[in-house]
Design a protein around this motif. Structure first.
Motif, short mmCIF file in Angstrom:
data_model
loop_
_atom_site.label_atom_id
_atom_site.label_comp_id
_atom_site.label_asym_id
_atom_site.label_seq_id
_atom_site.Cartn_x
_atom_site.Cartn_y
_atom_site.Cartn_z
N TYR A 1 5.61 5.13 21.27
CA TYR A 1 6.27 3.96 21.85
C TYR A 1 6.95 4.42 23.13
O TYR A 1 7.31 5.59 23.29
CB TYR A 1 7.29 3.37 20.88
CG TYR A 1 6.65 2.77 19.66
CD1 TYR A 1 6.32 1.42 19.61
CD2 TYR A 1 6.34 3.55 18.55
CE1 TYR A 1 5.72 0.86 18.48
CE2 TYR A 1 5.73 3.00 17.43
CZ TYR A 1 5.42 1.65 17.41
OH TYR A 1 4.81 1.11 16.30
N LEU A 2 7.13 3.48 24.04
CA LEU A 2 7.65 3.82 25.37
C LEU A 2 8.95 4.62 25.31
O LEU A 2 9.05 5.67 25.96
CB LEU A 2 7.83 2.54 26.19
CG LEU A 2 8.45 2.71 27.57
CD1 LEU A 2 7.61 3.61 28.45
CD2 LEU A 2 8.66 1.34 28.23
N PRO A 3 9.98 4.18 24.58
CA PRO A 3 11.22 4.98 24.58
C PRO A 3 11.03 6.37 24.00
O PRO A 3 11.67 7.33 24.47
CB PRO A 3 12.18 4.14 23.73
CG PRO A 3 11.31 3.21 22.94
CD PRO A 3 10.12 2.94 23.79
N GLY A 4 10.15 6.51 23.00
CA GLY A 4 9.91 7.83 22.43
C GLY A 4 9.23 8.76 23.42
O GLY A 4 9.57 9.95 23.51
N VAL A 5 8.26 8.26 24.16
CA VAL A 5 7.59 9.08 25.17
C VAL A 5 8.58 9.50 26.25
O VAL A 5 8.59 10.67 26.69
CB VAL A 5 6.40 8.31 25.79
CG1 VAL A 5 5.82 9.06 26.98
CG2 VAL A 5 5.32 8.07 24.74
N LEU A 6 9.42 8.57 26.70
CA LEU A 6 10.41 8.92 27.73
C LEU A 6 11.42 9.93 27.19
O LEU A 6 11.85 10.83 27.93
CB LEU A 6 11.11 7.66 28.22
CG LEU A 6 10.23 6.66 28.99
CD1 LEU A 6 11.03 5.43 29.40
CD2 LEU A 6 9.62 7.33 30.23
N SER A 7 11.79 9.80 25.92
CA SER A 7 12.70 10.80 25.33
C SER A 7 12.07 12.18 25.35
O SER A 7 12.74 13.19 25.64
CB SER A 7 13.03 10.40 23.89
OG SER A 7 13.76 9.20 23.84
#
Length: 728
Positions: A309-315
């Motif tokens: 998911y987008l926030p997980g990838v950015l994290s």
């Protein structure tokens, strides 16, 4: 004579919701309303028979029944006003959900008229005496029976007419009858012939496409830009003058219009479903939301194959990620989903500080923007002081002020002739201006990508130029980049493209990415298709590569076909004209949508996966409400759909924070309350199976913890699953 008066009152009360809905949506009467009025009369006669029965028992019972019928009618009209459709009895359980009750149910738009009409109806029924039950009832029964038969066998208005051609009672009976007979969308899809050409069209919807030329300058990799994703509840591009291309209206959004002038924006941006949980899932997952009315993917994401998911990838790439909203995060299971999707911080401003205005849904939008600016200040200070050196952040802010029945300060004056909805969006626009000014003062624009979009689209302001069936799909996407690029982006894009687009802008997207769709920040040489749906109207459709649209009912029955208007430039969604000559065989997308429906069902997100993980394993903190004996809720308002004649088994196993003084932990579903039993090792478990012997319906699963001192408690979820099996 008194008996006939009884039935006259019942029929008039049944016509009230239609009249209220006509006024609210500024509708003009046309042919479908004749059928709707006929349905109202038939239903009114049946209701009169019920009221007669109550009146014979006790006159006060008949009066109470009339008042209840009025209230139900006004609430049905409110549903039409906000969502463009009669309410669905399969979602009746939401009426008892606290967030919905406090936020919407107790704040109807026409509460004064509802109260006055209910009191008047009750008084009239109370005062009717000497009723000749037999003669009046026989005539009413005969007329109602003949009318019901006539409505059943006569050709009725098509699904494109929606609420106009039926009464909300008859519509729900018809829907439940079809569900009982197994005529749901998934069953119909299995009977549609699908060939390789149709499958290839769906393949293109699901693939990652980064073949377009970049429209923005790649950011530096040593310190990538921050990302602020502002999601405005219910906002559509029809409210933003530079996008819809019409003269400015004072009821619209001057601050959003000014922001649009300094941004990259998409005139043809599709919000691909209604309901916040469906739109939010599409924004963060890069996947298409479910087309059919079944369990939303946000509720079942833990049961789907592993995907990023987008926030997980950015994290994983060093970003500090946070999600901020003012409403209860337990509603729709948002809290567990957002944390499992990769958000490191998921605060809520609900009751955090004195607000300008608040309701059961949360605080007003300006107060929320103040909270967002405070979070940004803290993040910038942490980076400047070395606590988080050179760490970019990703902040998502979801507003609720434009959610019915709207959250507005009392001192925010209405313009002359302005509706409450228009006033709410004008206040939301003011909140955006408040945020932009705050970002200006802080100099955030130079190192932050600011994106404005929405979770879903409400009624369009421009009903004359936008086709009725697709008006609630016209979303908004604007991006102010540190590079300063401005102007419209040609092409068709949707919510499921946003995750890939953010990663592409930051230089983190890969052609083999699990995020599907196209990047909004690229120019593509070839047009594309894009599916969409409306869970409330029970419609699905496809925006075609030639600029046209095909619209279907939930059972893949053709509703309308639209063609691009000549020499229109295809600005927004307004460049469409209906093809009145189209026949059923002209709708070429029916098997394509059927194939997508079958794939979505087969991927574990069908009507109800078996088993379904409704809370992801791991620690989750809940805080009991300050009122005495009010528990802390981990999840609620996330509705699961089950087929008729099935067993529903819910299993939960967890441990609680050993330092917390836990009074009890309980599970609620299908009108049952199941206390979790605690063993000697401190493990809480519940295992309950219930027979669902009824038509297709939805049910909520609520997990609630009570502590003696009202202190927060951490629940470590080991297992939280639903298993649905057919009755033998």
């Amino acid at each position: 004579m008194a008996g006939h008066l009884f039935f006259t009152v019942a029929v008039l009360l049944t016509l009230v919701p239609r009249c209220v809905a006509w006024i609210d949506v500024e509708a003009k009467m046309y042919r479908a309303d004749v059928w709707g009025i006929a349905s109202d009369i038939v239903v009114g006669l049946w209701v009169g028979l019920i009221l007669i029965g109550l009146h014979r028992f006790k006159s006060w019972a008949g009066a109470a029944g009339a008042a209840v019928w009025v209230v139900l009618g006004f609430l049905a009209a409110e549903h039409v006003r906000v969502l463009g459709a009669w309410p669905d009895v399969r979602q009746a359980g939401m009426l008892a959900e606290s967030t919905f009750v406090l936020g919407s149910l107790l704040r109807p738009t026409h509460w004064e008229w509802m109260l006055l009409t209910a009191v008047a109806a009750a008084a009239v029924v109370w005062m009717i005496k000497d009723v000749r039950y037999g003669q009046a009832s026989r005539r009413a029964l005969l007329t109602a029976a003949v009318g019901t038969l006539a409505l059943a066998v006569a050709p009725s208005p098509g699904p494109a007419d929606g609420w106009r051609g039926t009464n909300y009672i008859t519509e729900n009976f018809g829907r439940l009858w079809r569900d009982r007979a197994g005529e749901d969308g998934l069953t119909v899809a299995r009977g549609i012939a699908i060939d390789d050409s149709h499958r290839r069209r769906v393949d293109r919807w699901l693939m990652t496409d980064l073949d377009g030329a970049r429209l923005t300058t790649p950011p530096p990799t040593e310190r990538r830009p921050n990302v602020l994703l502002l999601v405005i509840e219910g906002l559509g591009s029809d409210r933003i003058a530079p996008i819809h291309g019409q003269p400015h209206d004072p009821h619209e959004a001057p601050y959003l219009a000014a922001l649009c002038e300094r941004s990259l924006y998409v005139p043809r941006f599709v919000n691909q479903q209604r309901q916040t949980n469906r739109g939010t899932y599409a924004l963060f997952s890069g996947a298409l939301p479910l087309l059919q009315k079944n369990t939303p993917r946000m509720s079942v994401f833990a049961s789907l194959p592993d995907r990023p998911y987008l926030p997980g990838v950015l994290s994983n790439h060093g970003y500090r990620t946070a999600y901020l909203q003012s409403s209860d995060l337990a509603f729709m299971g948002k809290g567990p989903f957002l944390r499992a999707a990769g958000f490191q911080e998921v605060p809520t401003t609900l009751g955090a500080r004195p607000a300008r205005a608040s309701s059961g849904w949360g605080v007003d939008d300006v107060t929320l923007m103040d909270e967002a600016l405070a979070w940004i200040d803290a993040a910038r200070e942490a980076e400047a002081t070395g606590a988080r050196p050179d760490q970019p952040w990703f902040l998502t802010v979801l507003t609720v002020g434009t959610h019915h029945p709207y959250i507005l300060p009392e001192d925010f004056e209405a313009l002359s002739g302005e509706t409450e909805e228009q006033r709410a969006f004008r206040y939301a626009d003011l909140a955006v201006g408040h945020l932009m000014k705050g970002l200006d003062r802080r100099g955030v624009w130079s190192d932050t990508l600011v994106i404005v979009t929405s979770d879903e689209t409400g009624f369009t302001q421009d009903r004359g130029r936008v086709p009725h069936g697709i008006s609630e799909a016209w979303g908004v996407f604007m991006a102010v980049s540190p590079g300063g690029e401005v102007g419209p982006i040609d092409g068709l894009f949707g919510q499921s493209d946003v995750a890939l687009s953010v990663l592409d802008y930051l230089g983190l997207a890969e052609p083999s990415s699990a995020f599907g769709g196209r990047s909004i920040f690229r120019d593509y040489a070839t047009p594309r298709e894009l599916p969409f749906a409306n869970v409330y109207r029970r419609q699905i459709g496809v925006f075609l590569a030639d600029g046209g649209v095909e619209l279907f009912g939930e059972h893949f029955n053709p509703i309308a076909r639209y063609l691009p208007a000549p020499s229109s430039g295809r600005q927004g969604f307004t460049a469409l004209v209906q093809d009145d000559s189209a026949t059923a065989r002209d709708f070429m997308s029916r098997p394509v949508l059927a194939d997508l429906t079958l794939r979505q069902a087969g991927g574990g997100a069908g009507r109800v996966p078996r088993p379904l993980v409704f809370i992801p394993p791991g620690p989750h903190t809940v805080t009991p409400l300050p009122a005495p004996r009010r528990g802390g809720t981990l999840t609620k308002g996330q509705y699961f759909y089950a087929p008729p004649d099935s067993w529903v088994r819910v299993q939960v196993a967890l441990t609680a924070d050993p330092e917390a003084i836990v009074d009890r932990i309980e599970l609620r579903f299908l009108d049952f309350t199941v206390p979790l039993e605690r063993d000697g090792g401190g493990r809480y478990t519940a295992d309950r199976t219930v027979s669902l012997q009824r038509t297709l319906g939805s049910f909520d699963v609520v997990l609630r913890a009570f502590t003696e001192d009202q202190s927060p408690v951490t629940l470590n979820i080991e297992r939280a699953e639903i298993t649905v099996t057919p009755l033998e």
